[in-house]
Design an enzyme around this catalytic site. Structure first.
Site, PDB file in Angstrom:
ATOM      1  N   CYS A  43       0.828  -1.211   0.000  1.00 55.55           N
ATOM      2  CA  CYS A  43       0.000   0.000   0.000  1.00 55.55           C
ATOM      3  C   CYS A  43       0.860   1.258   0.000  1.00 55.55           C
ATOM      4  CB  CYS A  43      -0.932  -0.026   1.207  1.00 55.55           C
ATOM      5  SG  CYS A  43      -1.811   1.518   1.451  1.00 55.55           S
ATOM      6  N   CYS A  48      -1.363   1.541  -3.300  1.00 47.60           N
ATOM      7  CA  CYS A  48      -2.388   2.595  -3.196  1.00 47.60           C
ATOM      8  C   CYS A  48      -1.822   4.010  -3.147  1.00 47.60           C
ATOM      9  CB  CYS A  48      -3.224   2.411  -1.929  1.00 47.60           C
ATOM     10  SG  CYS A  48      -3.382   0.739  -1.342  1.00 47.60           S
ATOM     11  N   LYS A  51       0.363   5.187  -6.157  1.00 47.06           N
ATOM     12  CA  LYS A  51      -0.586   5.157  -7.285  1.00 47.06           C
ATOM     13  C   LYS A  51      -1.497   6.383  -7.259  1.00 47.06           C
ATOM     14  CE  LYS A  51      -4.454   3.631  -6.699  1.00 47.06           C
ATOM     15  NZ  LYS A  51      -5.222   2.440  -6.592  1.00 47.06           N
ATOM     16  N   TYR A 179      -8.414  -3.675 -12.054  1.00 52.08           N
ATOM     17  CA  TYR A 179      -8.395  -2.267 -11.662  1.00 52.08           C
ATOM     18  C   TYR A 179      -7.011  -1.640 -11.767  1.00 52.08           C
ATOM     19  CZ  TYR A 179      -6.502  -2.919  -6.871  1.00 52.08           C
ATOM     20  OH  TYR A 179      -5.704  -3.196  -5.792  1.00 52.08           O
ATOM     21  N   GLU A 183      -6.330   1.697 -13.922  1.00 50.88           N
ATOM     22  CA  GLU A 183      -5.810   2.893 -13.259  1.00 50.88           C
ATOM     23  C   GLU A 183      -4.535   3.383 -13.935  1.00 50.88           C
ATOM     24  OE1 GLU A 183      -7.593   2.256  -8.773  1.00 50.88           O
ATOM     25  OE2 GLU A 183      -5.574   1.574  -9.162  1.00 50.88           O
ATOM     26  N   HIS A 437     -27.713  20.264  -2.910  1.00 53.26           N
ATOM     27  CA  HIS A 437     -27.745  20.867  -4.241  1.00 53.26           C
ATOM     28  C   HIS A 437     -26.823  22.075  -4.329  1.00 53.26           C
ATOM     29  CE1 HIS A 437     -29.516  21.922  -8.079  1.00 53.26           C
ATOM     30  NE2 HIS A 437     -29.643  23.152  -7.636  1.00 53.26           N
ATOM     31  N   GLU A 442     -26.268  14.382  -5.616  1.00 52.66           N
ATOM     32  CA  GLU A 442     -27.710  14.495  -5.390  1.00 52.66           C
ATOM     33  C   GLU A 442     -28.493  13.553  -6.309  1.00 52.66           C
ATOM     34  OE1 GLU A 442     -29.759  18.246  -6.545  1.00 52.66           O
ATOM     35  OE2 GLU A 442     -27.814  18.816  -7.358  1.00 52.66           O
TER      36      GLU A 442
HETATM   37  C1  LIG Z   1      -0.607  -0.937  -7.808  1.00 49.73           C
HETATM   38  C2  LIG Z   1      -1.519  -1.263  -6.655  1.00 49.73           C
HETATM   39  C3  LIG Z   1      -2.512  -0.386  -6.312  1.00 49.73           C
HETATM   40  C4  LIG Z   1      -3.357  -0.661  -5.244  1.00 49.73           C
HETATM   41  N1  LIG Z   1      -4.341   0.223  -4.943  1.00 49.73           N
HETATM   42  C5  LIG Z   1      -5.162  -0.007  -3.899  1.00 49.73           C
HETATM   43  C6  LIG Z   1      -6.160   0.944  -3.539  1.00 49.73           C
HETATM   44  O1  LIG Z   1      -6.317   1.988  -4.180  1.00 49.73           O
HETATM   45  N2  LIG Z   1      -6.940   0.675  -2.463  1.00 49.73           N
HETATM   46  C7  LIG Z   1      -6.788  -0.470  -1.724  1.00 49.73           C
HETATM   47  O2  LIG Z   1      -7.511  -0.660  -0.736  1.00 49.73           O
HETATM   48  N3  LIG Z   1      -5.862  -1.404  -2.079  1.00 49.73           N
HETATM   49  C8  LIG Z   1      -5.049  -1.194  -3.131  1.00 49.73           C
HETATM   50  N4  LIG Z   1      -4.080  -2.108  -3.453  1.00 49.73           N
HETATM   51  C9  LIG Z   1      -4.011  -3.374  -2.684  1.00 49.73           C
HETATM   52  C10 LIG Z   1      -3.295  -3.161  -1.361  1.00 49.73           C
HETATM   53  O3  LIG Z   1      -2.036  -2.586  -1.575  1.00 49.73           O
HETATM   54  C11 LIG Z   1      -3.147  -4.515  -0.644  1.00 49.73           C
HETATM   55  O4  LIG Z   1      -4.416  -5.106  -0.534  1.00 49.73           O
HETATM   56  C12 LIG Z   1      -2.553  -4.364   0.747  1.00 49.73           C
HETATM   57  O5  LIG Z   1      -1.307  -3.721   0.709  1.00 49.73           O
HETATM   58  C13 LIG Z   1      -2.414  -5.748   1.389  1.00 49.73           C
HETATM   59  O6  LIG Z   1      -1.788  -5.632   2.636  1.00 49.73           O
HETATM   60  P1  LIG Z   1      -1.033  -6.891   3.252  1.00 49.73           P
HETATM   61  O7  LIG Z   1      -0.677  -6.509   4.658  1.00 49.73           O
HETATM   62  O8  LIG Z   1      -1.799  -8.112   3.040  1.00 49.73           O
HETATM   63  O9  LIG Z   1       0.279  -7.060   2.379  1.00 49.73           O
HETATM   64  P2  LIG Z   1       1.395  -6.057   1.923  1.00 49.73           P
HETATM   65  O10 LIG Z   1       1.009  -4.649   2.133  1.00 49.73           O
HETATM   66  O11 LIG Z   1       1.770  -6.467   0.553  1.00 49.73           O
HETATM   67  O12 LIG Z   1       2.604  -6.330   2.920  1.00 49.73           O
HETATM   68  C14 LIG Z   1       3.290  -7.531   2.919  1.00 49.73           C
HETATM   69  C15 LIG Z   1       4.705  -7.247   3.365  1.00 49.73           C
HETATM   70  O13 LIG Z   1       5.356  -8.484   3.632  1.00 49.73           O
HETATM   71  C16 LIG Z   1       6.703  -8.403   3.191  1.00 49.73           C
HETATM   72  N5  LIG Z   1       7.160  -9.769   3.001  1.00 49.73           N
HETATM   73  C17 LIG Z   1       6.687 -10.699   2.117  1.00 49.73           C
HETATM   74  N6  LIG Z   1       7.303 -11.886   2.298  1.00 49.73           N
HETATM   75  C18 LIG Z   1       8.186 -11.712   3.324  1.00 49.73           C
HETATM   76  C19 LIG Z   1       9.092 -12.580   3.978  1.00 49.73           C
HETATM   77  N7  LIG Z   1       9.206 -13.852   3.626  1.00 49.73           N
HETATM   78  N8  LIG Z   1       9.841 -12.079   4.978  1.00 49.73           N
HETATM   79  C20 LIG Z   1       9.736 -10.761   5.352  1.00 49.73           C
HETATM   80  N9  LIG Z   1       8.876  -9.917   4.769  1.00 49.73           N
HETATM   81  C21 LIG Z   1       8.102 -10.380   3.771  1.00 49.73           C
HETATM   82  C22 LIG Z   1       6.593  -7.605   1.902  1.00 49.73           C
HETATM   83  O14 LIG Z   1       7.828  -7.017   1.564  1.00 49.73           O
HETATM   84  C23 LIG Z   1       5.540  -6.564   2.290  1.00 49.73           C
HETATM   85  O15 LIG Z   1       6.138  -5.400   2.827  1.00 49.73           O
HETATM   86  C24 LIG Z   1      -3.198  -1.857  -4.506  1.00 49.73           C
HETATM   87  C25 LIG Z   1      -2.185  -2.754  -4.843  1.00 49.73           C
HETATM   88  C26 LIG Z   1      -1.354  -2.464  -5.908  1.00 49.73           C
HETATM   89  C27 LIG Z   1      -0.270  -3.431  -6.273  1.00 49.73           C
END
Ligand SMILES: Cc1cc2nc3c(=O)[nH]c(=O)nc-3n(C[C@H](O)[C@H](O)[C@H](O)COP(=O)(O)OP(=O)(O)OC[C@H]3O[C@@H](n4cnc5c(N)ncnc54)[C@H](O)[C@@H]3O)c2cc1C
Length: 460
Positions: A43, A48, A51, A179, A183, A437, A442
């Site tokens: 994110c 997010c 982006k 999406y 985007e 309005h 609306e």
């Molecule tokens: C381009 C793009 C745009 C997006 N836009 C939106 C939006 O507008 N609105 C919205 O709600 N969502 C959006 N999303 C989705 C959103 O980013 C994810 O749903 C959200 O970040 C998921 O959170 P998470 O905690 O599951 O994983 P993540 O945020 O992906 O975090 C996982 C973390 O784990 C770390 N990691 C992975 N494996 C290991 C390991 N083995 N050891 C140590 N660290 C590790 C990674 O480096 C990462 O930092 C977007 C995603 C993308 C790719």
């Protein structure tokens, strides 16, 4: 002496992992978080937030056109990609720093490196050694899926690289219809890049309401994006003039950059989950119950790695529910119903609840309310852009099942609609709400006449 080094070991400092770790640490638990890249996760670092900054940057070209219609003299505007990247990166670093401080202030520890399971109570972090923990939370998110068997796949980029392109391309081909593809098509087009979207399906944005899908495609084309539906890459080749996208329709498109936005997959590679016996679902996600517990009693998973609803606020709420259940003795399930979402296409989409097709399938007879109109802002600027608002209502109960908005501030509007819908609002209650309005929103409370979709073959 404590049996384990930590009460909780969190793998992944993204949206879900950080929320869970902070809450757990604030309960007095001893918490360690491992992060292999940068704190903040997808994110903040490559999703997010950057982006949305790119969307903002790209929207100015449209605003300049609108401004002319209002009498402004707008000298030829130019955009400097390196300036934007530097400012964006500064802000991302600031936000990532806040995440680090929030973890530290809550009392959680942080270790940088890739983590993998050794067994159900032991995690090894590359370069740091082994840690034992009573409980483990897998919050490793997702990553872009790549068509690795496609000849020339390695020549393309994903959303990860799109945030750091050394220079703004003159042209781009984006493969995908989800999406993220939509985007980025809007972003690059708005920044003046000749943009082609290639999607193998008959329409973009699978899972969204069909009227929304068709409307957004039309508006993307109106803004100058070339949308090629029903076709896909058969190869990408490097040539002196750029990258050649060979398409299944025997059509070639040459561009500076090819970007694959063909979906995301749960990021479980290298985690060694099998060492602890953690089961995966058919889609390769960590299989969890309603409380986010995996098949192993002391291991949980939240966020995109569980492939439920892959959105930041959902990952956060799943992380929060996990911490409440496990560290505050308050069993909490996050309710995945009526989660609103936005697509920052241009114009943007806000959507909550069922599509027309889903509602017909779930409840049978539905009443539809649909408005297509030119937003007031564009009525005399010469811009032909149109907005769409659609309500899907259960004919038997009058309950509003779906609300879909395409137009200025659609994502802002939908947040409020989601509150009412979560409370089970009926169309009669919706209509009893007085309009504000003159606003775009609306139209939501002034749609009185039922919409009757044209039968197949009746279209003009
Ligand atoms: C381009 C793009 C745009 C997006 N836009 C939106 C939006 O507008 N609105 C919205 O709600 N969502 C959006 N999303 C989705 C959103 O980013 C994810 O749903 C959200 O970040 C998921 O959170 P998470 O905690 O599951 O994983 P993540 O945020 O992906 O975090 C996982 C973390 O784990 C770390 N990691 C992975 N494996 C290991 C390991 N083995 N050891 C140590 N660290 C590790 C990674 O480096 C990462 O930092 C977007 C995603 C993308 C790719």
């Amino acid at each position: 002496m404590a049996k384990y080094d930590y009460d909780l070991f969190v793998i992944g400092a993204g949206s879900g992992g950080v929320r869970a770790a902070r809450l757990a640490a604030m309960s007095g638990a001893k918490v360690m978080v491992a992060e292999e890249h940068r704190v903040g996760g997808t994110c903040v670092i490559r999703g997010c937030v950057p982006k949305k900054f790119m969307v903002y940057a790209s929207e100015f070209s449209h605003h300049f056109k609108t401004a002319k219609g209002y009498g402004w003299t707008v000298p030829e505007a130019t955009f400097d990609w390196p300036t934007f990247l530097a400012e964006k990166d500064k802000e991302i670093a600031r936000l990532s720093g806040i995440y680090v401080r929030n973890l530290q202030n809550a009392g959680a520890e942080l270790v940088h490196g890739k983590a993998r399971l050794i067994d159900a109570h032991t995690v090894e972090v590359e370069g740091h050694g082994r840690y034992s923990a009573d409980k483990i939370l897998v919050a490793t998110g997702g990553r872009p899926w790549l068509p690795r068997e496609l000849p020339g796949c390695e020549l393309g980029i994903t959303s990860n690289e799109a945030f750091h392109l050394p220079e703004l391309p003159k042209s781009i081909v984006i493969a995908g219809g989800g999406y993220i593809a939509i985007e980025f098509a809007g972003i690059f087009n708005g920044l003046g890049v000749e943009t082609t979207l290639v999607h193998r399906g008959p329409n973009v944005l699978r899972g969204f309401d069909d009227d929304v899908r068709a409307h957004v495609t039309e508006e993307m084309e109106r803004r100058g994006i070339t949308v090629l539906l029903g076709c896909q890459h058969t190869a990408v080749e490097k040539a002196p003039e750029g990258l050649i996208s060979r398409l299944s329709t025997d059509h070639d498109v040459t561009s500076d950059v090819v970007m694959f936005c063909l979906g995301r997959e749960p990021y479980v590679e290298g985690l060694n989950l099998e060492a602890a016996g953690v089961k995966l679902s058919e889609t390769g996600a960590v299989a969890v119950d309603d409380y986010s517990k995996s098949s192993v009693d002391n291991i949980w998973a939240v966020g995109d790695v569980t492939d439920r609803i892959n959105l930041t606020p959902v990952a956060i709420r799943e992380g929060q529910a996990f911490a409440q259940t496990v560290f505050y003795d308050k069993p909490t399930r996050f309710d995945h119903e009526m989660v609103a979402s936005a697509v920052f296409s241009q114009p943007p989409i806000g959507s909550v609840g069922m599509t027309e097709a889903e509602a017909r399938h779930e409840v049978g007879k539905v009443d539809l309310y649909l408005a297509r109109f030119r937003p007031m802002k564009y009525t005399f600027t010469g811009q032909a852009e149109r907005s769409l608002i659609k309500l899907v209502v259960c004919a038997a109960t009058d309950r509003v099942l779906g609300c879909h908005v395409v137009g200025p501030d659609g994502p802002e509007i939908i947040q409020m609609a989601a509150i009412a819908m979560k409370m089970g609002v009926t169309k009669a209650q919706w209509d009893s709400t007085c309009a504000v309005h003159p606003t775009f929103a609306e139209e939501l409370v002034t749609m009185r006449e039922k919409h009757v979709p044209m039968a197949m073959g009746q279209e003009a």
